[in-house]
Design a protein around this motif. Structure first.
Motif: not given
Length: 114
Positions: A39-40, A48-49, A33-34, A68-70
Motif C-alpha cells: 500500500e505505501p 515488491l515481491l 499480507t503482501v 491466495r494470501v501471502r
C-alpha cells in the motif's frame, strides 16, 4: 572469535535498500499480507515481491501462503549475527566508557538515596 561474515554480509546487503528497510520497519510492528505491505509504495506488485524475496533469502523475514494470501513476518533472531558482530567491533575505549557511565549512574543513585 566466531565468523559471522556470510550472515552479516547477507543482512547488510538486504538492508542496503531503503524500500527493504521500510518493509522491515513495518514488519517490526506486526506481520502483514503482501497487499498490506504494498500500500505505501508506488511500485508494481512484482517489484515488491522481489524485495520480499531478497529479505527472505537473507533470513530476515519468513513468508507463508494460505490460499491466495501471502503473509510476511520478521524471523525471530534475524539480526542476532549482526548484533554479535557489531558488539565484537566495539573498541575497548567504548566498553570502558559504558562501564564508567554505569558506575556514575549508580553513584548518583546512591547519593540521592535517603
Amino acid at each position: 572469535m566466531p565468523n559471522y561474515s556470510d550472515d552479516v554480509a547477507s543482512v547488510l546487503r538486504a538492508l542496503a535498500d531503503p524500500t527493504r528497510r521500510q518493509l522491515v520497519e513495518r514488519l517490526a510492528r506486526a506481520p502483514g499480507t503482501v497487499t498490506e505491505l504494498a500500500e505505501p509504495f508506488d511500485m508494481a506488485l512484482p517489484s515488491l515481491l522481489q524485495h520480499l524475496g531478497v529479505l527472505e533469502a537473507a533470513g530476515i523475514i519468513t513468508t507463508q501462503k494460505v490460499g491466495r494470501v501471502r503473509t510476511a513476518s520478521l524471523r525471530p533472531g534475524a539480526f542476532d549475527a549482526l548484533h554479535l558482530w557489531l558488539g565484537e567491533q566495539r573498541t575497548p575505549a567504548e566498553r570502558q566508557a559504558d562501564r564508567l557511565g554505569i558506575h556514575l549512574a549508580r553513584t548518583q543513585l546512591a547519593q540521592e538515596a535517603p
